[in-house]
Design an enzyme around this catalytic site. Sequence first.
Site, PDB file in Angstrom:
ATOM      1  N   ASP A   1     -41.870  -5.044 -26.195  1.00 31.58           N
ATOM      2  CA  ASP A   1     -43.187  -4.490 -25.849  1.00 31.58           C
ATOM      3  C   ASP A   1     -43.635  -3.521 -26.940  1.00 31.58           C
ATOM      4  O   ASP A   1     -42.912  -2.595 -27.288  1.00 31.58           O
ATOM      5  CB  ASP A   1     -43.102  -3.787 -24.493  1.00 31.58           C
ATOM      6  CG  ASP A   1     -44.464  -3.652 -23.830  1.00 31.58           C
ATOM      7  OD1 ASP A   1     -45.358  -3.044 -24.447  1.00 31.58           O
ATOM      8  OD2 ASP A   1     -44.624  -4.148 -22.713  1.00 31.58           O
TER       9      ASP A   1
ATOM     10  N   SER B   1     -50.565  -4.503 -21.640  1.00 29.25           N
ATOM     11  CA  SER B   1     -49.430  -5.382 -21.322  1.00 29.25           C
ATOM     12  C   SER B   1     -49.709  -6.311 -20.152  1.00 29.25           C
ATOM     13  O   SER B   1     -49.106  -7.372 -20.052  1.00 29.25           O
ATOM     14  CB  SER B   1     -48.188  -4.546 -20.997  1.00 29.25           C
ATOM     15  OG  SER B   1     -47.683  -3.950 -22.148  1.00 29.25           O
TER      16      SER B   1
ATOM     17  N   THR C   1     -45.306  -5.993 -17.727  1.00 27.46           N
ATOM     18  CA  THR C   1     -44.727  -7.172 -18.388  1.00 27.46           C
ATOM     19  C   THR C   1     -43.789  -7.955 -17.470  1.00 27.46           C
ATOM     20  O   THR C   1     -43.990  -9.161 -17.278  1.00 27.46           O
ATOM     21  CB  THR C   1     -44.033  -6.760 -19.707  1.00 27.46           C
ATOM     22  OG1 THR C   1     -44.981  -6.048 -20.498  1.00 27.46           O
ATOM     23  CG2 THR C   1     -43.521  -7.972 -20.461  1.00 27.46           C
TER      24      THR C   1
ATOM     25  N   ASP D   1     -45.817  -8.515 -26.917  1.00 26.04           N
ATOM     26  CA  ASP D   1     -47.092  -8.660 -26.208  1.00 26.04           C
ATOM     27  C   ASP D   1     -48.258  -8.120 -27.035  1.00 26.04           C
ATOM     28  O   ASP D   1     -49.361  -8.653 -26.998  1.00 26.04           O
ATOM     29  CB  ASP D   1     -47.023  -8.016 -24.821  1.00 26.04           C
ATOM     30  CG  ASP D   1     -46.438  -6.608 -24.831  1.00 26.04           C
ATOM     31  OD1 ASP D   1     -46.033  -6.130 -25.906  1.00 26.04           O
ATOM     32  OD2 ASP D   1     -46.389  -5.981 -23.752  1.00 26.04           O
ATOM     33  N   HIS D   2     -47.981  -7.034 -27.774  1.00 29.59           N
ATOM     34  CA  HIS D   2     -49.029  -6.398 -28.592  1.00 29.59           C
ATOM     35  C   HIS D   2     -48.336  -5.366 -29.450  1.00 29.59           C
ATOM     36  O   HIS D   2     -47.179  -5.010 -29.201  1.00 29.59           O
ATOM     37  CB  HIS D   2     -50.084  -5.727 -27.698  1.00 29.59           C
ATOM     38  CG  HIS D   2     -49.465  -4.819 -26.684  1.00 29.59           C
ATOM     39  ND1 HIS D   2     -48.871  -3.617 -27.030  1.00 29.59           N
ATOM     40  CD2 HIS D   2     -49.263  -4.958 -25.353  1.00 29.59           C
ATOM     41  CE1 HIS D   2     -48.361  -3.066 -25.959  1.00 29.59           C
ATOM     42  NE2 HIS D   2     -48.562  -3.859 -24.918  1.00 29.59           N
TER      43      HIS D   2
HETATM   44 ZN   LIG Z   1     -48.030   0.337 -23.951  1.00 30.10          ZN
END
Ligand SMILES: [Zn+2]
Length: 495
Positions: A55, A106, A160, A330-331
Amino acid sequence: MFKRNHSKGIASIVVIGTLLISLFAAQPNLGIAKSAKEEVYQGKTPKYVFMFIGDGMSYAQVSSAEMYLGEKSLPGKLSPEQLSFTKYPVHGALMTQDSSSFIPDSASTATSLASGQKTLSGVINMDESKTKTYSPITENLKAKGYKIGIVTSVPITHATPAAYYAKVANRNDAYEIGKQLATSGFDYFGGGDFDQKTGPKGADQSIYEIVEQAGYTIANTKEEILALNNRSGKVVAIDPDNYETALDYEIDREAEELSLADYVKKGIEVLDNKKGFFMMVEGGKIDWANHANDATASIYDTIAFDNSVKVAFDFYNAHPKDTLILVTADHECGGMTIGYSLTGYSTHFEKLQPVTMSYQEFDKISKQYKETHPANPKLEDLSDKIKGAYGLDLATLTSYESSLLNNAFTKFMSSETKPSNDQENVLYGTYNPLSVTLSHIINNKAGLSFSSYSHTGVPVPVYAVGTGSEMFGGYYDNTKIYNKLSAITKSARAK
Ligand SMILES: [Zn+2]
């Protein structure tokens, strides 16, 4: 000297022409497929699928960990020590924008990875109107006979992990997410605790009771967790040493505390069966460390994440024809980069080596100081603690660093520590002014910097090894991860 050769010239034109034609003919396959139907896979179906999500982890988070490790083992040699997954044969990259912004959260990005759909930030497995639900790949795989495991270093009801078993309009509905965990029927949940133990109404049933009534065993001591195996039935393993429902930051973890890798290892033992399993593993504290601009904590948690990936790779080595391992994110978070205006072209990763704790641990120290030294506080009172935590000697700080730190100390000791203007928002975000400034000083000395306390819109990497891994090369939208996994597992037999 160049010698004109007519027949070679014609041959070259033919070769170039053929290349051009094949390039244009290949266009429809260059990642612009619009739906799952267009992802074609004719290879073997993996029985064991590992989906690792770091994450907030993009290239700077991965590379800074590799540089830190390289500096540690070969000081001054500028030789990065690669994490295990960056050696995988297939590399790709994902676009991460969601329906709200180029800078996603997320909830939406995990929905894209799990269910192949775009949605708004904050929404989990529902559409933008919050009326239609999406089905995560785990439901489909469970119906095909795979056992399902979900592991995270942050709360098990966080966005998540939730995207792999829940459907909610608001990611903050942690009690509802917990209830959906209970009805998911999935086999293994491991890592952080439930965010909300009771419902919004005081009389609501305890989430632990709901989960146990649904047939789950809750293991929340080290002994109980280590005793779990593939005859334990459906289990939720909750970290006994969790701090505010998450695993400790790796840099703060005591040797005897269970690590993210331990939860993956236990997951394999619980899920192991002839029909196979799918396990999602989230390194959630990478994100938290980057929100706080704590580069050293980010590096330690990225290394812990890699250690958990290594557990899956050992399993892959034992089942190489039946296993797929995907490692992605995720990012990005924090806008971390390798480079800082005052250090120019140099880095000094050796400056991070003496750091012994996360900002969160140092906050405990500074808060205690604030409570016991309300009159006549001096930054120098904390000099030994700062030296012990960050390896920083106050006497050696530049005048610029000293002024930053003294201002932060004054703000921290004041009655109102929340930022009161744009400058304080830039300097401290919503963090403890003292610890976040110490993080910035040590990051910058090392040649690292951050642009935000939030996520950013930069792409994230994908690494893959094993059966079906060849599907994951290229640069594509994050929803394609779902489409590709669906194609790869399409022919798995139903139970
Ligand atoms: Zn975050």
